[in-house]
Scaffold this motif. Sequence first.
Motif, short mmCIF file in Angstrom:
data_model
loop_
_atom_site.label_atom_id
_atom_site.label_comp_id
_atom_site.label_asym_id
_atom_site.label_seq_id
_atom_site.Cartn_x
_atom_site.Cartn_y
_atom_site.Cartn_z
N ASN A 1 0.82 -1.21 0.00
CA ASN A 1 0.00 0.00 0.00
C ASN A 1 0.86 1.26 0.00
OD1 ASN A 1 -2.37 -1.49 -0.01
ND2 ASN A 1 -2.46 -1.59 2.23
N SER A 2 1.95 1.24 0.77
CA SER A 2 2.86 2.39 0.80
C SER A 2 3.47 2.63 -0.57
CB SER A 2 3.95 2.15 1.85
OG SER A 2 4.90 3.21 1.83
N ASN A 3 3.86 1.59 -1.24
CA ASN A 3 4.46 1.74 -2.57
C ASN A 3 3.44 2.22 -3.60
OD1 ASN A 3 7.47 0.67 -2.94
ND2 ASN A 3 6.52 -0.50 -1.28
N ARG A 4 2.21 1.77 -3.47
CA ARG A 4 1.19 2.25 -4.38
C ARG A 4 0.97 3.75 -4.20
NH1 ARG A 4 -3.17 -2.69 -3.51
NH2 ARG A 4 -2.29 -4.11 -5.11
N ALA A 5 0.94 4.18 -2.95
CA ALA A 5 0.78 5.63 -2.68
C ALA A 5 1.98 6.41 -3.22
CB ALA A 5 0.62 5.85 -1.18
N GLN A 6 3.18 5.86 -3.07
CA GLN A 6 4.36 6.54 -3.57
C GLN A 6 4.32 6.68 -5.09
OE1 GLN A 6 6.82 7.96 -1.72
NE2 GLN A 6 7.58 8.76 -3.69
N VAL A 7 3.83 5.68 -5.77
CA VAL A 7 3.71 5.74 -7.23
C VAL A 7 2.72 6.84 -7.62
CG1 VAL A 7 2.86 4.52 -9.27
CG2 VAL A 7 4.40 3.37 -7.68
N GLN A 8 1.58 6.91 -6.93
CA GLN A 8 0.61 7.95 -7.23
C GLN A 8 1.19 9.34 -6.98
OE1 GLN A 8 -2.32 7.50 -8.71
NE2 GLN A 8 -1.84 5.30 -8.77
N ALA A 9 1.94 9.49 -5.88
CA ALA A 9 2.56 10.79 -5.59
C ALA A 9 3.58 11.16 -6.66
CB ALA A 9 3.22 10.75 -4.21
N SER A 10 4.33 10.17 -7.12
CA SER A 10 5.33 10.44 -8.16
C SER A 10 4.65 10.83 -9.47
CB SER A 10 6.20 9.19 -8.38
OG SER A 10 6.99 8.92 -7.23
N LYS A 11 3.49 10.24 -9.76
CA LYS A 11 2.76 10.61 -10.97
C LYS A 11 2.25 12.05 -10.89
CE LYS A 11 1.17 5.98 -12.30
NZ LYS A 11 -0.02 5.09 -12.48
N VAL A 12 1.73 12.41 -9.70
CA VAL A 12 1.23 13.78 -9.52
C VAL A 12 2.36 14.79 -9.70
CG1 VAL A 12 0.26 15.42 -7.85
CG2 VAL A 12 -0.69 13.10 -8.07
N LEU A 13 3.48 14.52 -9.09
CA LEU A 13 4.63 15.42 -9.18
C LEU A 13 5.16 15.49 -10.61
CD1 LEU A 13 6.46 17.30 -7.57
CD2 LEU A 13 7.93 15.32 -7.05
N LEU A 14 5.12 14.35 -11.30
CA LEU A 14 5.58 14.33 -12.68
C LEU A 14 4.68 15.20 -13.56
CD1 LEU A 14 7.59 13.20 -14.75
CD2 LEU A 14 6.00 11.30 -15.11
N ARG A 15 3.36 15.17 -13.30
CA ARG A 15 2.45 16.01 -14.07
C ARG A 15 2.73 17.50 -13.82
NH1 ARG A 15 -1.44 11.93 -12.80
NH2 ARG A 15 -2.17 13.15 -11.01
N GLN A 16 3.05 17.80 -12.57
CA GLN A 16 3.38 19.19 -12.24
C GLN A 16 4.63 19.64 -12.97
OE1 GLN A 16 3.83 19.94 -8.05
NE2 GLN A 16 4.57 22.04 -8.33
N TYR A 17 5.65 18.80 -12.98
CA TYR A 17 6.90 19.13 -13.67
C TYR A 17 6.66 19.23 -15.18
CZ TYR A 17 9.70 18.44 -9.44
OH TYR A 17 10.26 18.56 -8.19
N ALA A 18 5.73 18.40 -15.67
CA ALA A 18 5.43 18.45 -17.10
C ALA A 18 4.79 19.79 -17.48
CB ALA A 18 4.51 17.30 -17.49
#
Length: 390
Positions: free
Chosen positions: A112-129
């Motif tokens: 569950n922690s890793n799934r949340a980390q993946v979602q956070a990384s996707k959100v941050l990646l969209r922001q950087y994009a």
Amino acid sequence: MKSSRRRLLIICVSLMLGMLIMVAVAVMSYQANQAEARDNFEVIGRGDIQTTVMTTGVLQPLKKISVGAQVNGQLKKLYVKQGDKVDKGQLLAEIDPVIQKNELRNAEAELNSNRAQVQASKVLLRQYALTLKRQKKMALDGAGIPSDLESAQADYDMQSEQLQMDKSRLVQAEISVETARANLGYTRILAPIDGEVLGIIIQEGQTIVSSQTAPTLMVLADMSVMRVQTRISETDILKTHPGQPLWFYVMADPHRRYESIMGIIQDAPDEALRESNDNSGIPKQSAAVYYNGEFNIANDQRRLKTSMTAEVFIIVDQAKNVLRIPLSVVGDRDAQGRYQVQVWENGKITDRLLELGIRDNHYAEVKSGLAQGDQVLSALPYQGDADASQ
């Protein structure tokens, strides 16, 4: 005068008694000679002959499995006992699952922690994009600062790599959950085959440690079909081959005969196979060489037990309803391969030469030289009888 007649009468009676005694002795002697003559010959008849190779074998179940434990823990419960019949998938034993349950919970939390980390990384990646897109547009309009564009590009690239790392960790966490779930399942020991419990090695309450090898809890076997493993001597190996009929009996019941067909015969003895692991290069030859042979036998009545010893007779040649002669009455073999016997016919002893075929331990097949019903002498009668018959 009267005394003379009396003496004459006595003499006549004595002579008659003597003659009667002599006749009785002759009759008894004749009957004895006839009985002796009957004991001295064998009547040629028909029957079956089998040439066999005899060997010994050991019985084992065709399917025998050692049921082990793949996880550590205390054996909480045994659900079967020795001799019980079990079905495939039946619960046999249970190991205390507390440790495995906790491991599964930890693995699921990490997942569950890793799934949340993946979602956070996707959100941050969209922001950087979005930031990178804005900087590129400003650069096209001539209003942007090159360093800001370079920084935005670097942030986007770094976050893309971070997302890939987070996804890899997520895969590892999923694998950990699957392993933990499997280990929890291993605390329930299920029967891998239909069969019966041959033996139980461990007791309830005993601690199981499976860090290196899976300890055996019990042994299951399907006793409906048994395998007989035989050892065929080097002197007999060329006479035998798969598909030959055979029969055997077990030492515990020598009067019951079992029939089967030879299955496989190993082309190399065990000693030669073990020598393949010997790097000395020096061949080792034992005094006796044996080849392994195997065949199966149905055991519906469960009379055959594990590790019983079997006396096996492999039929290498056989003939049905042939003219046969006991080997005990066969004489020497001549240069042409014929055998001499003595036949009792018409009150005389005559010599015959025979051609013989296959043989077993008691009889030989008669190819020519005798007919059914001929009387073959197994021993010579007394010389006086032979002289009298002539």
